[in-house]
Design a protein around this motif. Structure first.
Motif, mmCIF file in Angstrom:
data_model
loop_
_atom_site.group_PDB
_atom_site.id
_atom_site.type_symbol
_atom_site.label_atom_id
_atom_site.label_comp_id
_atom_site.label_asym_id
_atom_site.label_seq_id
_atom_site.Cartn_x
_atom_site.Cartn_y
_atom_site.Cartn_z
ATOM 1 N N ALA A 96 0.833 -1.209 0.000
ATOM 2 C CA ALA A 96 0.000 0.000 0.000
ATOM 3 C C ALA A 96 0.863 1.252 0.000
ATOM 4 C CB ALA A 96 -0.926 0.001 1.215
ATOM 5 N N SER A 97 2.115 1.103 0.434
ATOM 6 C CA SER A 97 3.046 2.238 0.420
ATOM 7 C C SER A 97 3.987 2.107 -0.767
ATOM 8 C CB SER A 97 3.846 2.293 1.726
ATOM 9 O OG SER A 97 4.505 1.068 1.955
ATOM 10 N N LYS A 98 4.646 3.186 -1.110
ATOM 11 C CA LYS A 98 5.488 3.218 -2.300
ATOM 12 C C LYS A 98 6.811 2.489 -2.071
ATOM 13 C CE LYS A 98 3.541 7.613 -3.877
ATOM 14 N NZ LYS A 98 3.808 9.039 -4.188
ATOM 15 N N THR A 99 7.404 2.031 -3.180
ATOM 16 C CA THR A 99 8.691 1.347 -3.119
ATOM 17 C C THR A 99 9.737 2.236 -2.456
ATOM 18 O OG1 THR A 99 8.129 0.269 -5.202
ATOM 19 C CG2 THR A 99 10.419 0.126 -4.489
ATOM 20 N N ASN A 100 10.512 1.642 -1.546
ATOM 21 C CA ASN A 100 11.593 2.338 -0.836
ATOM 22 C C ASN A 100 11.108 3.488 0.047
ATOM 23 O OD1 ASN A 100 13.593 0.701 -2.024
ATOM 24 N ND2 ASN A 100 13.630 2.000 -3.848
ATOM 25 N N SER A 101 9.809 3.548 0.305
ATOM 26 C CA SER A 101 9.300 4.601 1.183
ATOM 27 C C SER A 101 9.638 4.271 2.633
ATOM 28 C CB SER A 101 7.784 4.727 1.032
ATOM 29 O OG SER A 101 7.143 3.557 1.519
ATOM 30 N N PRO A 102 9.752 5.293 3.488
ATOM 31 C CA PRO A 102 10.012 5.036 4.915
ATOM 32 C C PRO A 102 8.942 4.150 5.540
ATOM 33 C CG PRO A 102 10.331 7.360 4.401
ATOM 34 C CD PRO A 102 9.705 6.731 3.185
ATOM 35 N N GLU A 129 7.866 -3.286 -8.434
ATOM 36 C CA GLU A 129 7.589 -2.326 -7.368
ATOM 37 C C GLU A 129 6.896 -2.969 -6.173
ATOM 38 O OE1 GLU A 129 5.410 0.918 -8.971
ATOM 39 O OE2 GLU A 129 7.101 1.708 -10.126
ATOM 40 N N LYS A 130 6.624 -4.247 -6.262
ATOM 41 C CA LYS A 130 5.925 -4.927 -5.175
ATOM 42 C C LYS A 130 6.886 -5.812 -4.388
ATOM 43 C CE LYS A 130 1.379 -4.941 -7.370
ATOM 44 N NZ LYS A 130 0.874 -3.893 -6.477
ATOM 45 N N VAL A 131 6.500 -6.083 -3.151
ATOM 46 C CA VAL A 131 7.282 -6.965 -2.296
ATOM 47 C C VAL A 131 6.340 -8.017 -1.724
ATOM 48 C CG1 VAL A 131 6.968 -5.486 -0.265
ATOM 49 C CG2 VAL A 131 8.888 -7.077 -0.345
#
Length: 276
Positions: A96-102, A129-131
């Motif tokens: 739900a949060s962006k790639t490499n976001s805090p 972009e997903k994990v």
């Protein structure tokens, strides 16, 4: 000394069920604490999570962080009564949060901490972009036969994508879906062979090519038979184990996974030696 260490001294080792129970308890407490600390969950993350998790709420009605977090917390308590369901929805939360976001890094750090405290081990699998989160088995086997091939397969993009799909399917395998997981592993190996040998044969038609390649590198013919055995295993699996829909079908899947990774790793290692 941790309580887990103390238990071991007393001879009270954790069963897998106890580890999972402890992990889920720590995760729920962690969610509750995050609500109080006012961390991690932005309005955008909340909207994305609700949409992909199928939560029937109107996101705009939950303006404060605490309100949004409580919705997520209550959802997890209600919907994640086993480890696989927890990992599934937690993966949605991560993405739900962006790639490499805090925020994503904080969530990954949190689940890694809860897992280590419970003597569990998870692998974070990056796919674009997903994990995705996979539960790890024996560390040595996973590193050598799963993690390394996955890293090396980045030079084979189609096989890399197919292997990731197979790992995702494997991580959520049930007795009913076992045959589909075996097919995913088989497809991943076939796709790798097609990219590695630069043609589009079906998996069964690589026997001679695989054997010739190994022979050209001085590998004994007996070793080449591992591929033939794996082909037979895939066939026998779908004709026998997978039809039974019992625990044995899940156990054999692990063998297929590691044998698939072993062959991929072996061929890539030989090719690396050619270039060195």
């Amino acid at each position: 000394m941790t309580y887990q260490d103390y238990r071991k001294i007393l001879g009270l080792n954790f069963s897998d069920e106890e580890k999972i129970k402890l992990f889920l308890a720590k995760a729920y407490i962690g969610f509750a604490e995050s609500i109080e600390l006012d961390n991690y969950l932005s309005a955008e993350e909340f909207n994305n999570f609700c949409f992909n998790a199928g939560i029937k709420v109107v996101p705009e009605y939950f303006s404060s962080y605490a309100e949004r977090s409580k919705v997520v917390f209550d959802f997890f308590k209600k919907e994640t009564n086993d480890l696989n369901r927890f990992l599934y929805y937690f993966t949605i939360l991560l993405n739900a949060s962006k790639t490499n976001s805090p925020e994503r890094k904080q969530w990954q750090k949190a689940i890694s901490f809860w897992a280590s405290e419970s003597e569990l081990d998870f692998e974070f699998l990056e796919d674009g972009e997903k994990v995705f989160i996979l539960s790890r088995g024996a560390k040595e086997l996973d590193d050598a036969l799963v993690s390394q091939p996955l890293e090396w397969l980045k030079g084979y993009p189609l096989a890399h994508k197919a292997f990731i799909k197979a790992l995702k399917d494997y991580s959520s395998a049930t007795e009913e879906t076992a045959s589909e997981v075996a097919d995913s592993l088989r497809k991943a190996l076939e796709t790798f062979f097609q990219e590695f040998f630069n043609n589009s044969k079906s998996l069964e038609n690589y026997k001679s090519e695989y054997g010739d390649y190994l022979k050209s590198h001085g590998i004994p013919a007996e070793i080449a038979n591992d591929f033939n055995k794996l082909l037979d295993s895939f066939t026998n699996y779908n004709n026998n184990y997978a039809k039974h829909h019992d625990k044995s079908s899940i156990n054999v899947l692990e063998y297929l996974l590691y044998q698939t990774g072993n062959i991929i790793r072996f061929l890539i290692t030989l090719k690396k030696e050619d270039k060195s």
